[in-house]
Design a protein around this motif. Structure first.
Motif, short mmCIF file in Angstrom:
data_model
loop_
_atom_site.label_atom_id
_atom_site.label_comp_id
_atom_site.label_asym_id
_atom_site.label_seq_id
_atom_site.Cartn_x
_atom_site.Cartn_y
_atom_site.Cartn_z
N ASN A 51 46.03 39.24 57.55
CA ASN A 51 45.95 38.79 56.15
C ASN A 51 46.55 39.79 55.17
OD1 ASN A 51 44.63 36.47 56.96
ND2 ASN A 51 42.58 37.20 56.37
N SER A 52 46.56 41.05 55.54
CA SER A 52 46.98 42.10 54.62
C SER A 52 48.50 42.17 54.42
CB SER A 52 46.47 43.46 55.11
OG SER A 52 45.05 43.48 55.14
N TYR A 53 49.26 41.59 55.33
CA TYR A 53 50.71 41.57 55.15
C TYR A 53 51.07 40.68 53.95
CZ TYR A 53 51.43 43.81 59.68
OH TYR A 53 51.44 44.71 60.73
N ARG A 103 50.76 38.20 47.26
CA ARG A 103 49.69 38.43 48.21
C ARG A 103 49.37 37.15 48.99
NH1 ARG A 103 46.98 42.01 43.61
NH2 ARG A 103 46.02 40.06 42.93
N PHE A 104 49.37 37.26 50.29
CA PHE A 104 49.01 36.13 51.14
C PHE A 104 47.61 35.64 50.83
CE2 PHE A 104 46.98 34.77 55.19
CZ PHE A 104 47.68 33.60 55.40
N THR A 105 46.70 36.57 50.55
CA THR A 105 45.30 36.21 50.32
C THR A 105 45.08 35.60 48.94
OG1 THR A 105 44.92 38.54 49.74
CG2 THR A 105 44.33 37.84 51.97
N ASP A 106 46.13 35.49 48.13
CA ASP A 106 46.05 34.74 46.87
C ASP A 106 46.40 33.27 47.08
OD1 ASP A 106 45.29 36.97 45.49
OD2 ASP A 106 47.24 37.36 44.58
N LYS A 107 46.92 32.92 48.25
CA LYS A 107 47.32 31.55 48.53
C LYS A 107 46.08 30.68 48.79
CE LYS A 107 50.96 30.67 51.02
NZ LYS A 107 51.92 30.19 49.99
N SER A 108 46.09 29.49 48.24
CA SER A 108 44.99 28.57 48.47
C SER A 108 44.91 28.20 49.95
CB SER A 108 45.18 27.31 47.63
OG SER A 108 44.18 26.36 47.88
N TYR A 138 41.05 41.26 47.48
CA TYR A 138 40.83 41.28 48.93
C TYR A 138 40.69 42.71 49.42
CZ TYR A 138 41.43 39.91 53.85
OH TYR A 138 41.25 39.70 55.20
N LEU A 139 41.55 43.61 48.92
CA LEU A 139 41.47 45.01 49.31
C LEU A 139 40.29 45.71 48.64
CD1 LEU A 139 45.24 46.08 49.32
CD2 LEU A 139 43.82 45.33 51.25
N GLU A 140 39.94 45.29 47.43
CA GLU A 140 38.76 45.86 46.79
C GLU A 140 37.51 45.61 47.62
OE1 GLU A 140 38.91 45.89 42.06
OE2 GLU A 140 39.44 43.91 42.85
N GLN A 141 37.40 44.42 48.18
CA GLN A 141 36.27 44.10 49.04
C GLN A 141 36.32 44.90 50.33
OE1 GLN A 141 36.13 40.06 50.62
NE2 GLN A 141 33.91 40.01 50.35
N MET A 142 37.53 45.16 50.82
CA MET A 142 37.70 45.90 52.06
C MET A 142 37.31 47.37 51.90
SD MET A 142 41.20 46.13 54.36
CE MET A 142 41.32 44.33 54.48
N TYR A 143 37.62 47.93 50.71
CA TYR A 143 37.39 49.36 50.45
C TYR A 143 36.52 49.53 49.20
CZ TYR A 143 41.49 49.63 53.53
OH TYR A 143 42.38 49.48 54.57
N PRO A 144 35.24 49.24 49.27
CA PRO A 144 34.39 49.30 48.08
C PRO A 144 34.22 50.69 47.50
CG PRO A 144 33.06 48.94 50.04
CD PRO A 144 34.49 48.78 50.46
N ASN A 145 34.48 51.74 48.28
CA ASN A 145 34.29 53.11 47.78
C ASN A 145 35.53 53.70 47.14
OD1 ASN A 145 31.61 53.19 48.69
ND2 ASN A 145 32.22 53.86 50.73
#
Length: 585
Positions: free
Chosen positions: A301-303, A310-315, A436-443
């Protein structure tokens, strides 16, 4: 490196035989004989330091990611399971100290050589390896005893406690700085050079700087500045560039799959040759009963899309079928995993869809050799490459808060140019951080550069996938809890036939124990009672639609202890001044 090894073994045998004229019982212990008759010439120093190369990883470069969130192997590692235990036997890896004595013995005796240039070069190489040794120890254990001398049996320092991380890491940086200053600036694929030392310095400094920043240890800025200066010096040397032969759709894959590396992007490689020395990486990538590596869905998903969006912005991205999710993406995606119509190097026609050799269905093809090496492989293994310097430079500048668009053009965007991806834009990244990345790296740093730091982490994960850095990255970013998130694979909409290459012919058939309805064209059968699915919306397992879920138990990471390894019990017993790492019992 291995060619050199055989030459040096022969030299060592000659030296051993020449000493046989002395009565064996009258000979001094081995280290005293070496000190008396050795370390006198440049060749002696070369032979002695060559033994240190065994400390470097070879196949481990391409297997370590299977102990992270990048790859789910057939048997999930104890680190990811959270099932590491305190070892009993002394010297159990990674608490093994045997290499250090060899290095310190060399540094106590190399000065006997009258060749000043040789003394500088090979003492630099020895200190490179001592920096490597202690960097590994600090990563794994935190505070450790620092030894820069040969310890004899009656030395009280054998029983000293840990030295502070500050003292050890300052000593590591002194060693690597010495290596940079004294090893010649040569381009040698199978030998340590100034350029190798610069990249190791950049790696060490970035790790220590970000570890201190995210773990609240303080004084991180100097290390990040050292990471910038080392990577910048390597970049400005002009000695290396990004490998682009074959164009955007081949260059990245071809870089790793060649039998023989060259010094375009590769700084250090382990040399393998057919019928001389081989390895088993081709087997691990293709065998159904050993390895069976599967890339995780959140990495896929990160590609980005080919246009940089961003792929993860696609519906509907979470429930998109295999063929559709592979379309119009960053070209590195299908040079890392087998996409539709995947063709093995050296073959004329596409490979049949084969999901039995991958736990998640996403096969690893990065560094996959031609079929004649799927049992026994002999392609060279990259240990250090220039791309890492570009990534270190960008990340260190971003974490310091000094990054500019010009810095991105000098670093990250050189890697994107290889595959003709749009350039990363600093202002746009920081204006709209990827959720999507914010959720992946909350710190992650919550400051003004959060967006670009996240994008650099994306780039690092994709570019350096399966090169042995992912576990360390999660540890230094204080993101161990990432290992507890589901590590799933390809999404299937339901029981029945699935067309993976959009040619109107079924390739995969899902069933619940009865595959009699599968079309003859199917090349992969999946029994979901044996390979369960996880519903992406509910998280429920055992459903008739969802993602392959090869690790339903999920990882466990204890923040109070799992950033470090435990020290073996026998070592604690032998040295009462040592203390165990917190919360290991």
């Amino acid at each position: 490196m291995n060619k050199l090894y055989y030459t040096l073994v022969a030299i060592g045998m000659i030296l051993s035989f020449s000493a046989c004229k002395d009565d064996f019982l009258d000979r001094a212990p081995k280290d005293q004989v070496d000190a008396k008759f050795f370390f006198n010439t440049a060749k002696d120093l070369e032979v002695a330091t060559n033994d240190f190369y065994k400390m470097l990883p070879t196949t481990a470069v391409y297997t370590d990611d299977a102990s992270s969130d990048n790859i789910v192997p057939l048997i999930v590692s104890d680190k990811v399971r959270g099932s590491r235990i305190v070892p009993t036997k002394r010297g159990t890896a990674p608490w093994n100290w045997s290499s250090l004595r060899d290095i310190n013995f060399f540094l106590a005796n190399y000065h006997k050589c009258s060749d000043a240039a040789a003394r500088a070069k090979y003492s630099g190489i020895a200190r490179f390896f001592r920096a490597w040794f202690y960097f590994d120890k600090v990563k794994n254990f935190g505070d450790v005893p620092w030894y820069n001398k040969v310890l004899e049996a009656d030395d009280p320092d054998l029983y000293k406690g840990r030295d502070s991380r500050v003292l050890v890491m300052d000593s590591v940086m002194a060693d690597i700085n010495y290596a940079v200053a004294n090893i010649p600036a040569e381009k040698k694929l199978n030998a340590i050079t100034k350029y190798t030392a610069l990249l190791l310095k950049a790696r060490i400094a970035l790790h220590e700087g970000t570890f201190r920043k995210y773990h609240g240890l303080g004084n991180y800025e100097q290390f990040l500045n050292d990471a910038v200066s080392a990577s910048q010096e390597l970049i400005q040397s002009g000695a290396y560039t990004v490998f682009t032969a074959g164009g955007k759709d081949k260059a990245y894959r071809d870089l790793f799959a060649r039998n023989n590396q060259d010094a375009v992007e590769t700084i250090l490689a382990a040399d393998f040759e057919m019928a001389i020395e081989s390895h088993n990486l081709g087997f691990l990538m293709t065998a159904q009963t050993s390895g069976a590596w599967g890339i995780t869905k959140d990495l896929i998903n990160s590609y980005l899309m080919a246009d940089g969006s961003r792929f993860t912005d696609k519906s509907g991205y979470q429930t998109m079928g295999f063929y559709n999710e592979m379309q119009n993406r960053d070209p590195r995606l299908t040079q890392t995993t087998a996409g539709p119509n995947f063709t093995v190097n050296g073959q004329a026609s596409p490979e049949p869809v084969t999901l039995s050799s991958s736990t998640t269905g996403y096969r690893v093809i990065k560094a996959l050799p031609p079929k004649d090496q799927w049992t026994t492989s002999y392609f060279d293994i990259i240990i250090f490459r220039y791309a890492e310097a570009l990534l270190v430079y960008a990340e260190a500048k971003a974490e310091l808060g000094t990054i500019t668009q010009a810095d991105l053009e000098l670093s990250i965007n050189k890697l994107r140019d290889r595959v003709q991806m749009p350039h990363l834009q600093l202002a746009a990244a920081n204006a709209a951080p990827d959720p999507y990345l914010e959720q992946m790296y909350p710190n992650v740093d919550k400051g003004a550069n959060k967006g670009v730091i996240l994008e650099i982490r994306r780039e690092r994960r994709l570019e350096m996938f399966n090169e042995g850095l992912r576990w360390d990255d999660l540890m230094r970013w204080k993101e161990g809890k990432k290992l507890e998130k589901p590590m799933v694979g390809i999404y299937f909409s339901g029981i029945g036939s699935h067309d993976f290459n959009n040619d109107g012919v079924a390739d995969v058939y899902l069933h619940t124990g009865d595959a009699s309805g599968a079309p003859k064209s199917v090349t992969s059968l999946i029994n979901i009672t044996q390979r369960p699915l996880r519903n992406p919306a509910t998280g429920a397992t055992g459903t008739n639609s969802g993602n392959l879920d090869p690790f339903p138990a999920r990882g466990i990471f204890d923040e109070s202890k799992d950033y470090y390894y435990p020290i073996p019990l026998e070592d604690l017993s032998l040295n009462p001044n040592l203390s165990q790492n917190p919360n290991w019992k």
